[in-house]
Scaffold this active site. Structure first.
Site, short mmCIF file in Angstrom:
data_model
loop_
_atom_site.label_atom_id
_atom_site.label_comp_id
_atom_site.label_asym_id
_atom_site.label_seq_id
_atom_site.Cartn_x
_atom_site.Cartn_y
_atom_site.Cartn_z
CD GLU A 144 -3.23 -1.11 2.04
OE1 GLU A 144 -3.36 -0.32 3.10
OE2 GLU A 144 -3.89 -1.87 1.71
CD GLU A 158 -3.47 -6.31 3.14
OE1 GLU A 158 -4.23 -5.51 3.60
OE2 GLU A 158 -2.17 -5.81 3.18
O1 AHR Z 1 -4.93 -6.19 7.13
C1 AHR Z 1 -4.73 -5.13 7.87
C2 AHR Z 1 -4.19 -3.86 7.15
O2 AHR Z 1 -4.98 -3.61 5.94
C3 AHR Z 1 -2.85 -4.09 6.30
O3 AHR Z 1 -1.83 -3.89 7.13
C4 AHR Z 1 -2.98 -3.05 5.31
O4 AHR Z 1 -2.01 -3.44 4.19
C5 AHR Z 1 -4.21 -2.90 5.16
O5 AHR Z 1 -4.62 -1.51 5.03
#
Ligand code: AHR
Length: 545
Positions: A215, A349
């Site tokens: 991110e 994610e």
């Molecule tokens: O999964 C929790 C968080 O969500 C992670 O650390 C991040 O990459 C995302 O914003």
């Protein structure tokens, strides 16, 4: 089947589109019957066609990947209890968790983050004594660094998974990352190799996947796409994998940060990275572009993970189905610059993100996991499978005790969540070949929300056996289905189904099997498979020849 006049009207409206989408003559007759003869019957049966002789892309087993971040009790307590713990463990790693994960054949684990990765300095997690640091991203708690590189690799070896290492771009340097890779992978007698050997591992580690930043448009450093791209090229050039076994074959795949949602910002980011990839020189390369997309509806997360009703059930499922459009959208951008689909879309994610459980540390992202999450997981996995040509890896957030966890622990206790069971039921789809199916899903309507009543995929495993998954989204009505099977001889059908009494049913330490798979069987007559699916259920069956 009894259904309200409004609902049956909606089903019939949807079914009136049938001639466009259904292939089989039987299905057509059924649809006409619905429209002209018996409108109420439309809700009763969903007719599908599957032809096992027509196959699509391989469903890469890596779409069943996991994500374990140094966040709350994801690592500490969830995986690592230390060798001196009274909880049964092997070199500090809990045996119960390892056994549960082996059973679902975890293909890869992404580590150490997440946002944590861009503040992780690997040297603090090797040798003795370990530096005690902080975890400012997640609750500001102490990070003991007792779970570091060697412990992660040991964990992977115990569960039989590949490493997906996410490297620090935000607050690290290319040199720090390059040394980490040399430390982990070289077989030559360098100072770093000797240090690794002294720390107990003479053989080079295999690093299958390598994420460059996380991110980077937000918690990873708030970079512009152009700035990130420059960083990416440098890391791609200088951070090398030296493992002799990974030079010609099994090369480490490099994954760039990609979009984090919908909107012009993410379109621009994806365009910038992919356009550069199209013109890339010999000195840098890219094998995957990540995408993050949580089912959250709005920020901050406002939906409860337990104690909700049908409205929230329907709203969350509507939100999760947006994954379909996102995957299509970013796949289309990638197609423009990479028609050969060399770069994978890596959804590393995803999952439901709800309000933290009352009394928990809000920085630990603790939530419950209900049958709604099982349905949500199946819908997402099916989207990935339908895009198997481009989506070749995905990582649910997260593996243990965090967000849409597969496993929940509390000291010596462990419980498997409904999401865990979905992963277990989907094992036959790992590396199976996608088989197209056609059907009219019908509609499930609640208040002003209309969703497909049913979702389904089919695939053929390496032995030629056909597997099918059916998700009945409707929490009130069972679904009768009839599958016209061609291309294989269907003699019988058997499998497992997962459902629960309420839309928010969960497994607890006291009642761990409230949402657990149970056997299901159907009938086969003249190549037609008939099954009855329970409301709000996930079902996986094999068509036996
Ligand atoms: O999964 C929790 C968080 O969500 C992670 O650390 C991040 O990459 C995302 O914003």
């Amino acid at each position: 089947m009894a259904s309200s006049p409004d609902k049956s009207g909606m089903f019939c409206k949807a079914t009136a589109l049938v001639p466009r989408v259904l292939l089989s003559a039987t299905a057509l007759i059924f649809a006409l019957c619905c429209v002209f003869v018996s409108p109420g019957a439309c809700a009763d049966k969903i007719v599908m066609s599957v032809d096992a002789s027509k196959t699509g892309a391989k469903i890469n087993r890596n779409i069943f990947g996991q994500f374990a971040e140094h966040l709350g009790h994801g690592i500490y307590d969830g995986i690592w209890v230390g060798p001196d713990s009274s909880i049964p463990n092997t070199r500090g790693i809990r045996n119960d968790v390892v056994a549960a994960l082996k059973a679902i054949k975890v293909p890869n684990v992404r580590w150490p983050g997440g946002c944590f990765a861009d503040e992780y300095h690997w040297r603090k997690g090797i040798g003795t004594p370990r530096a005690v640091t902080l975890n400012p991203n997640w609750g500001g708690v102490i990070e003991p660094n007792t779970f570091g590189t060697h412990e992660f690799m040991d964990f992977l070896e115990q569960i039989g998974a590949e490493a997906y290492v996410s490297v620090n771009v935000g607050s690290g340097t290319p040199q720090e990352a390059a040394e980490w890779l040399e430390y982990m992978t070289t077989a030559q007698p360098t100072t770093l190799e000797k240090e690794r050997t002294a720390n107990g591992h003479p053989a080079p580690y295999k690093i299958a996947f390598f994420g460059i930043g996380n991110e980077s448009w937000d918690c990873g450093g708030n970079m512009t796409p152009e700035y990130y791209l420059d960083q990416y090229k440098v890391y791609s050039r200088f951070v090398r994998n030296f493992n002799p076994a990974q030079q010609d074959k099994q090369q480490m795949l490099k994954i760039a940060v990609g979009p984090g949602g919908d909107g012009p910002r993410w379109t621009d980011w994806t365009e910038t990275i992919m356009k550069a990839y199209q013109q890339h020189s010999w000195s840098w390369d890219m094998d995957g572009l990540s995408m993050h997309n949580y089912t959250v509806v709005k920020w901050p997360p406002a939906y409860a993970s337990v104690g909700f009703g049908e409205t929230e059930y329907a709203q969350i499922l509507k939100s999760t189905l947006e994954m379909q459009d996102l995957v299509s959208k970013y796949s289309a951008i990638m197609d423009k610059y990479d028609a050969q689909k060399k770069v994978a879309l890596v959804v590393d994610e995803w999952g439901g993100w709800y309000t933290p459980l009352p009394g928990s540390n809000p920085g630990f992202l603790v939530q419950q996991n209900s049958v709604r999450d099982a349905v949500l997981a199946a819908l997402n996995l099916n989207i990935f499978a339908r895009h198997a040509d481009r989506v070749r890896m995905a990582n649910i957030a997260q593996m243990i005790n965090v967000l849409q966890a597969l496993i929940v622990t509390d000291k010596q206790k462990m419980v498997l969540t409904p999401t865990y069971y979905v992963y277990k039921m989907y094992v036959p789809f790992q590396d199976a070949t996608f088989v197209p199916i056609s059907f009219d899903a019908g509609t499930y309507t609640h208040e002003n929300i209309s969703l497909p009543r049913l979702d389904a995929i089919a695939a053929k495993d390496s032995s030629g056996k056909v597997w099918m998954e059916f998700t009945n989204l409707d929490p009130n009505q069972p679904a009768e289905i009839e599958v016209n099977v061609a291309g294989t001889t269907a003699k019988s059908v058997k499998g497992e189904t997962l459902t629960a009494p309420k839309v928010d049913s969960i497994n607890t330490f006291e009642a761990p099997e409230t949402v657990a798979p149970k056997p299901i069987s159907g009938t086969v007559q003249g190549g037609k498979v008939s099954l009855k699916l329970e409301p709000k259920s996930v079902t996986v069956v094999s068509i036996e020849q």
